[in-house]
Design a protein around this motif. Sequence first.
Motif, PDB file in Angstrom:
ATOM      1  N   SER A  93      54.699  25.274  -6.565  1.00 56.71           N
ATOM      2  CA  SER A  93      53.949  26.292  -7.288  1.00 56.71           C
ATOM      3  C   SER A  93      54.873  27.080  -8.205  1.00 56.71           C
ATOM      4  CB  SER A  93      53.283  27.249  -6.291  1.00 56.71           C
ATOM      5  OG  SER A  93      52.782  28.385  -6.944  1.00 56.71           O
ATOM      6  N   VAL A  95      55.045  30.154  -8.667  1.00 57.83           N
ATOM      7  CA  VAL A  95      55.538  31.420  -8.120  1.00 57.83           C
ATOM      8  C   VAL A  95      56.883  31.244  -7.416  1.00 57.83           C
ATOM      9  CG1 VAL A  95      53.222  32.380  -7.868  1.00 57.83           C
ATOM     10  CG2 VAL A  95      54.253  31.162  -5.947  1.00 57.83           C
ATOM     11  N   VAL A 135      42.788  39.115 -11.947  1.00 60.38           N
ATOM     12  CA  VAL A 135      43.630  40.166 -11.385  1.00 60.38           C
ATOM     13  C   VAL A 135      43.371  41.525 -12.029  1.00 60.38           C
ATOM     14  CG1 VAL A 135      46.026  40.948 -11.144  1.00 60.38           C
ATOM     15  CG2 VAL A 135      45.429  38.578 -10.646  1.00 60.38           C
ATOM     16  N   HIS A 270      54.793  41.199 -10.314  1.00 59.83           N
ATOM     17  CA  HIS A 270      54.845  40.737  -8.931  1.00 59.83           C
ATOM     18  C   HIS A 270      53.505  40.916  -8.218  1.00 59.83           C
ATOM     19  CE1 HIS A 270      59.392  41.270  -9.399  1.00 59.83           C
ATOM     20  NE2 HIS A 270      59.114  39.992  -9.413  1.00 59.83           N
ATOM     21  N   TYR A 271      52.781  41.961  -8.555  1.00 59.14           N
ATOM     22  CA  TYR A 271      51.424  42.116  -8.016  1.00 59.14           C
ATOM     23  C   TYR A 271      50.566  40.924  -8.441  1.00 59.14           C
ATOM     24  CZ  TYR A 271      46.664  43.904  -7.501  1.00 59.14           C
ATOM     25  OH  TYR A 271      45.339  44.048  -7.167  1.00 59.14           O
ATOM     26  N   MET A 273      51.524  37.935  -9.367  1.00 60.10           N
ATOM     27  CA  MET A 273      51.961  36.676  -8.766  1.00 60.10           C
ATOM     28  C   MET A 273      51.499  36.530  -7.322  1.00 60.10           C
ATOM     29  SD  MET A 273      55.762  36.450 -10.446  1.00 60.10           S
ATOM     30  CE  MET A 273      56.298  35.014  -9.525  1.00 60.10           C
ATOM     31  N   CYS A 274      51.076  37.622  -6.711  1.00 61.82           N
ATOM     32  CA  CYS A 274      50.540  37.570  -5.346  1.00 61.82           C
ATOM     33  C   CYS A 274      49.013  37.481  -5.317  1.00 61.82           C
ATOM     34  CB  CYS A 274      50.963  38.808  -4.559  1.00 61.82           C
ATOM     35  SG  CYS A 274      52.695  38.797  -4.055  1.00 61.82           S
ATOM     36  N   HIS A 275      48.358  37.619  -6.482  1.00 60.94           N
ATOM     37  CA  HIS A 275      46.903  37.693  -6.489  1.00 60.94           C
ATOM     38  C   HIS A 275      46.238  36.744  -7.482  1.00 60.94           C
ATOM     39  CE1 HIS A 275      48.022  41.510  -4.534  1.00 60.94           C
ATOM     40  NE2 HIS A 275      46.856  41.435  -3.945  1.00 60.94           N
ATOM     41  N   SER A 276      46.997  36.117  -8.353  1.00 64.46           N
ATOM     42  CA  SER A 276      46.429  35.218  -9.352  1.00 64.46           C
ATOM     43  C   SER A 276      46.368  33.802  -8.781  1.00 64.46           C
ATOM     44  CB  SER A 276      47.280  35.238 -10.630  1.00 64.46           C
ATOM     45  OG  SER A 276      46.798  34.302 -11.568  1.00 64.46           O
ATOM     46  N   SER A 279      47.988  30.665 -10.448  1.00 69.21           N
ATOM     47  CA  SER A 279      49.447  30.681 -10.404  1.00 69.21           C
ATOM     48  C   SER A 279      49.973  30.330  -9.016  1.00 69.21           C
ATOM     49  CB  SER A 279      49.971  32.062 -10.814  1.00 69.21           C
ATOM     50  OG  SER A 279      49.574  32.373 -12.135  1.00 69.21           O
ATOM     51  N   ILE A 280      49.252  30.757  -7.978  1.00 67.75           N
ATOM     52  CA  ILE A 280      49.704  30.524  -6.611  1.00 67.75           C
ATOM     53  C   ILE A 280      49.401  29.106  -6.152  1.00 67.75           C
ATOM     54  CG2 ILE A 280      49.414  31.243  -4.205  1.00 67.75           C
ATOM     55  CD1 ILE A 280      48.512  33.994  -5.316  1.00 67.75           C
TER      56      ILE A 280
END
Length: 418
Positions: A93, A95, A135, A270-271, A273-276, A279-280
């Motif tokens: 991934s 990320v 996001v 960074h927010y 990258m944890c919620h999209s 991307s994950i």
Amino acid sequence: MEVVEKNITTGTAGPARGTDPGLSQHLRGRIAREFRDRYENEWGKRFVTHGTTPGPNAVRLDGNDYLGITGHADIVNAQIAALRDQRDFVVQSGVFQLDSSPHARFEAALADFVGKDGALLCQSGYTANLGLIQVVADRETPVYVDSLAHMSLWEGVRAAGAVATAFRHNDPEHLARMVARGGPGLVIVDSVYSTTGALCPLTRMVEVAEQGGCMILVDESHSLGTHGPQGRGLCAELGLSHRVHFITASLAKAFAGRAGFFTMPHELRHYLMCHSFPSIFSSCLLPQEVAGLHATLGVVERSDAERAALVRNTRRLRTRLTELGYPIHQGSEQIISLEAGPEKDTLALRDELERRNVFGAVFCAPATSRNRSMVRLTLNAGLTDAELSHVEAVAEEIAPIVKPWEWQIARRQRTKPD
């Protein structure tokens, strides 16, 4: 145990064919209701986007390589070098890509190119829009979307669980009324609209967003590389980059690659990258793709001559088609929409063009509204005078056959009040 049968052509054994389980009755009913009549009667049992195969003398106006950079030596050499030197690459991934990776360095170069803090590289322009909007909007965020915005933008709103409020195409005053009624939120526009080639009145859109306390997202897919200094896009051309919250773009247009990206401020990275989810949960681009795109960025920056040629070609063909009675007034840029309307008429137009070696692309629902289908012609910098003359001659020859002055869009224009 696998079912095996003998291939009647070769006599060899292989997996049995025709053994898939049948579709549900519900799904068969949907196909019958929503598609069968369209396929059999309007399309004549030919899939709508599949015409004839272009020959060696065809003029191809069905691609998005606006600057004609496919096969450029700098790009190809960068791809080859990456292929030879990717032994340590791990498919994973995006990320997981470290800040020192070629992937991250290209993201930084893209952000600098468009004048923003940071960027995130995605698998396509579609996933860029989906992953960003998912996001930055939510159920409490009013989202105002131009009625002709790209489908990926609408899908992003849906993924966010937000409610999309459509405003009239390229009408900032209608947007202002919608924002006054719905409150601060997110405004979404394209810089150049992909079906018509219409240019967004972006300065006024940004003003309306600012006055209403809204963030604004601009999809620059069809202006990145073709507009602005060194191809930096319409936001840069108009001096608006610092006033626009998010820029997104497909890199499958002027960059002639397979990727997309969006910009964001550092505080969001960074927010996001944890919620999209795109991307994950999708793999990153391969090293040769990143290397090729990074080299493409340099080629695009140096392509002022090609941008000037694209403008000349656009003005020339638009002028001649208008003289011949083709209603193309809804756009001004390198995308030209021949909006014949009903799909039968659009397919007839496509066939007349292809018989004479001119190839565009059919657009219909869901890419357009029903009964507003079109043949889209996309111009590029590499078109020769002879090729343009051929397109003009074909347009003149088929005009009495397809009668563009009788298309619905032409009739609407004639009855439009001054």
